[in-house]
Design an enzyme around this catalytic site. Structure first.
Site, PDB file in Angstrom:
ATOM      1  N   CYS A   1       0.823  -1.231   0.000  1.00 36.11           N
ATOM      2  CA  CYS A   1       0.000   0.000   0.000  1.00 36.11           C
ATOM      3  C   CYS A   1       0.851   1.273   0.000  1.00 36.11           C
ATOM      4  CB  CYS A   1      -0.931   0.008   1.205  1.00 36.11           C
ATOM      5  SG  CYS A   1      -1.948  -1.462   1.278  1.00 36.11           S
TER       6      CYS A   1
ATOM      7  N   HIS B   1      -4.039   6.760   1.019  1.00 39.17           N
ATOM      8  CA  HIS B   1      -4.274   5.434   0.450  1.00 39.17           C
ATOM      9  C   HIS B   1      -5.692   5.019   0.818  1.00 39.17           C
ATOM     10  CE1 HIS B   1      -4.362   1.219  -0.185  1.00 39.17           C
ATOM     11  NE2 HIS B   1      -4.249   0.919   1.099  1.00 39.17           N
TER      12      HIS B   1
ATOM     13  N   ASN C   1     -10.091  -1.183  -2.403  1.00 40.40           N
ATOM     14  CA  ASN C   1      -8.697  -0.940  -2.014  1.00 40.40           C
ATOM     15  C   ASN C   1      -7.783  -1.511  -3.099  1.00 40.40           C
ATOM     16  OD1 ASN C   1      -6.100  -1.245  -0.914  1.00 40.40           O
ATOM     17  ND2 ASN C   1      -6.866  -1.613   1.150  1.00 40.40           N
TER      18      ASN C   1
HETATM   19  O1  UT7 Z   1      -4.643  -1.542   2.625  1.00 45.45           O
HETATM   20  C1  UT7 Z   1      -4.014  -1.375   3.859  1.00 45.45           C
HETATM   21  C2  UT7 Z   1      -4.129  -2.546   4.721  1.00 45.45           C
HETATM   22  N1  UT7 Z   1      -5.471  -2.936   5.002  1.00 45.45           N
HETATM   23  C3  UT7 Z   1      -6.281  -2.241   5.799  1.00 45.45           C
HETATM   24  O2  UT7 Z   1      -5.994  -1.147   6.211  1.00 45.45           O
HETATM   25  C4  UT7 Z   1      -7.563  -2.910   6.248  1.00 45.45           C
HETATM   26  C5  UT7 Z   1      -7.702  -2.804   7.749  1.00 45.45           C
HETATM   27  N2  UT7 Z   1      -8.818  -3.525   8.322  1.00 45.45           N
HETATM   28  C6  UT7 Z   1     -10.105  -3.351   7.977  1.00 45.45           C
HETATM   29  O3  UT7 Z   1     -10.394  -2.585   7.076  1.00 45.45           O
HETATM   30  C7  UT7 Z   1     -11.181  -4.055   8.765  1.00 45.45           C
HETATM   31  O4  UT7 Z   1     -10.589  -4.688   9.874  1.00 45.45           O
HETATM   32  C8  UT7 Z   1     -11.987  -5.105   7.958  1.00 45.45           C
HETATM   33  C9  UT7 Z   1     -12.875  -4.393   6.956  1.00 45.45           C
HETATM   34  C10 UT7 Z   1     -11.041  -6.062   7.254  1.00 45.45           C
HETATM   35  C11 UT7 Z   1     -12.887  -5.908   8.859  1.00 45.45           C
HETATM   36  O5  UT7 Z   1     -13.729  -5.043   9.569  1.00 45.45           O
HETATM   37  P1  UT7 Z   1     -13.862  -5.174  11.143  1.00 45.45           P
HETATM   38  O6  UT7 Z   1     -14.877  -4.194  11.548  1.00 45.45           O
HETATM   39  O7  UT7 Z   1     -12.505  -5.065  11.733  1.00 45.45           O
HETATM   40  O8  UT7 Z   1     -14.467  -6.619  11.315  1.00 45.45           O
HETATM   41  P2  UT7 Z   1     -13.867  -7.863  12.087  1.00 45.45           P
HETATM   42  O9  UT7 Z   1     -12.711  -8.445  11.345  1.00 45.45           O
HETATM   43  O10 UT7 Z   1     -13.652  -7.489  13.516  1.00 45.45           O
HETATM   44  O11 UT7 Z   1     -15.051  -8.873  11.996  1.00 45.45           O
HETATM   45  C12 UT7 Z   1     -16.333  -8.613  12.619  1.00 45.45           C
HETATM   46  C13 UT7 Z   1     -17.257  -9.755  12.297  1.00 45.45           C
HETATM   47  C14 UT7 Z   1     -16.643 -11.125  12.524  1.00 45.45           C
HETATM   48  O12 UT7 Z   1     -17.670 -11.966  13.015  1.00 45.45           O
HETATM   49  P3  UT7 Z   1     -17.775 -12.281  14.608  1.00 45.45           P
HETATM   50  O13 UT7 Z   1     -16.467 -12.891  14.971  1.00 45.45           O
HETATM   51  O14 UT7 Z   1     -17.993 -10.941  15.255  1.00 45.45           O
HETATM   52  O15 UT7 Z   1     -18.935 -13.195  14.657  1.00 45.45           O
HETATM   53  C15 UT7 Z   1     -16.242 -11.580  11.151  1.00 45.45           C
HETATM   54  O16 UT7 Z   1     -16.252 -12.997  11.020  1.00 45.45           O
HETATM   55  O17 UT7 Z   1     -17.608  -9.713  10.905  1.00 45.45           O
HETATM   56  C16 UT7 Z   1     -17.337 -10.984  10.298  1.00 45.45           C
HETATM   57  N3  UT7 Z   1     -16.918 -10.753   8.924  1.00 45.45           N
HETATM   58  C17 UT7 Z   1     -17.800 -10.605   7.924  1.00 45.45           C
HETATM   59  N4  UT7 Z   1     -19.142 -10.661   7.891  1.00 45.45           N
HETATM   60  C18 UT7 Z   1     -19.745 -10.477   6.703  1.00 45.45           C
HETATM   61  C19 UT7 Z   1     -15.667 -10.597   8.431  1.00 45.45           C
HETATM   62  N5  UT7 Z   1     -15.717 -10.352   7.104  1.00 45.45           N
HETATM   63  C20 UT7 Z   1     -17.027 -10.360   6.772  1.00 45.45           C
HETATM   64  C21 UT7 Z   1     -17.716 -10.158   5.560  1.00 45.45           C
HETATM   65  N6  UT7 Z   1     -19.080 -10.231   5.572  1.00 45.45           N
HETATM   66  N7  UT7 Z   1     -17.087  -9.905   4.397  1.00 45.45           N
END
Ligand code: UT7
Length: 330
Positions: free
Chosen positions: A113, A257, A287
């Protein structure tokens, strides 16, 4: 010493628009979840057979044309990508060949990134030092062919997307253009966002086990990356302003980014910047890693969001971790 500035920008986005509903039809996710957690509504995916070099070539051709130059005028190529056509050679030489350039140097940058800003810093140094007059900096990715499009990979696959952007960097009077670039790394976090395989650590490099267990797909500890991103972005933006004796009030536009709309918004509010001073297009393109900043810059130019004399900050954070900023007097 002379200055260095971005003379022109270009972008190339695949025509195929992939709305969130398409992803929801192949994995357990919803449009609502993706919009709420990332701000992304749709992204672009390439058609089969199109690689990141081809997108990079298209973006480069556009940037070179907009600078009023021809490919023969380019003195050096810098290509940032995490998704090259091949492990070897890198994409830079493909741009040299496809655009019929002279046999100039072609440098490949692998800082994910942060790749575009890392590349820009090299262009800045070459141009300011008088070594090269016209440096092409490209950021291009084809992520769609490397994502786990099942529920197992949903946290990563709903974010990443395909696209390319490019800029031509050339000389200007001192005190204009790229004022400074600031690069950082912290390799102890490499496992928090990585593509583990294929790997030269493995005696066979590519194995059935790697593919069966999905080690060739990106792994991301999303929450962890998020937490670091919202700390490092403001830090490196302030670093760029401090280094040049400016304050946040002096800033015309922040072009970060495009990782996730929530990250962009958190960074904007941590810095007290009004939304109109923080550019975002993640809603439409997802992204695109090394491509996101040059794509955003090209859109900003087209939308009239960048005017001569504006103070613009570019900033990035991503895998390894690496993070970076560049301060520009447009
Ligand atoms: O490009 C530079 C590097 N990358 C980034 O900067 C990305 C940084 N991270 C993020 O953008 C976020 O952490 C994500 C978008 C990847 C995830 O969002 P989050 O709010 O941190 O969600 P989470 O990983 O804490 O997951 C919350 C819940 C989980 O379920 P439980 O454990 O609470 O039951 C996941 O299993 O959401 C679930 N989940 C989804 N649900 C529906 C994870 N991905 C999905 C999905 N659809 N695609």
């Amino acid at each position: 010493m002379r200055g260095a500035r971005i003379l022109s920008t270009g972008r190339a986005l695949p025509r195929r628009v992939v709305p969130n509903s398409d992803l929801a039809s192949v994995m357990d996710t919803t449009d609502e979840w993706i919009v709420q957690r990332t701000g992304i509504r749709e992204r672009r995916f390439v058609e089969p057979g199109v690689g990141s070099a081809e997108l990079g070539v298209l973006a480069s051709a556009s940037a070179i044309e907009k600078a009023g130059l021809s490919p023969a005028d380019i003195d050096f190529i810098i290509f940032a990508t995490l998704s090259p056509d091949h492990i070897c050679p890198g994409n830079g030489v493909i741009v040299q060949e496809k655009l019929g350039m002279r046999n100039v140097g072609a440098l490949d940058v692998r800082n994910q990134c942060s790749g575009f800003i890392y590349g820009l810093s090299v262009a800045e140094a070459y141009v300011k030092a008088g070594i090269h007059d016209r440096v092409l900096v490209v950021g291009a990715e084809v992520q769609s062919t490397g994502l786990d499009m099942t529920t197992r990979g949903r946290d990563v696959s709903v974010i990443f997307a395909d696209g390319a952007g490019a800029a031509v960097v050339g000389p200007c009077e001192p005190g204009r253009g790229i004022l400074s670039c600031h690069l950082h790394s912290e390799g102890k976090y490499k496992k928090e966002l990585m593509v583990d395989a294929p790997s030269s650590l493995d005696p066979h490099r590519v194995t059935h086990e790697m593919v069966d267990s999905g080690r060739h797909f990106p792994y991301m500890n999303g929450r962890y990356v998020f937490t670091h991103a919202v700390r490092r972005f403001p830090e490196v933006i302030r670093e760029a302003l401090d280094a040049n004796g400016f304050t946040l009030e002096d800033l015309t536009l922040l072009v970060p980014h495009q990782a996730n709309l929530r990250i962009t918004q958190a960074v904007g509010s941590a810095l007290g910047l009004p939304p109109e001073k923080v550019f975002s297009n993640v809603e439409r393109y997802g992204n695109t890693t090394a491509a996101s900043i040059p794509i955003a810059l090209d859109e900003c130019v087209e939308l009239g969001r960048l005017r001569e004399g504006d103070l613009v900050c570019l900033a990035a954070f991503g895998s390894s971790f690496t993070w970076a900023s560049a301060l520009l007097r447009w």
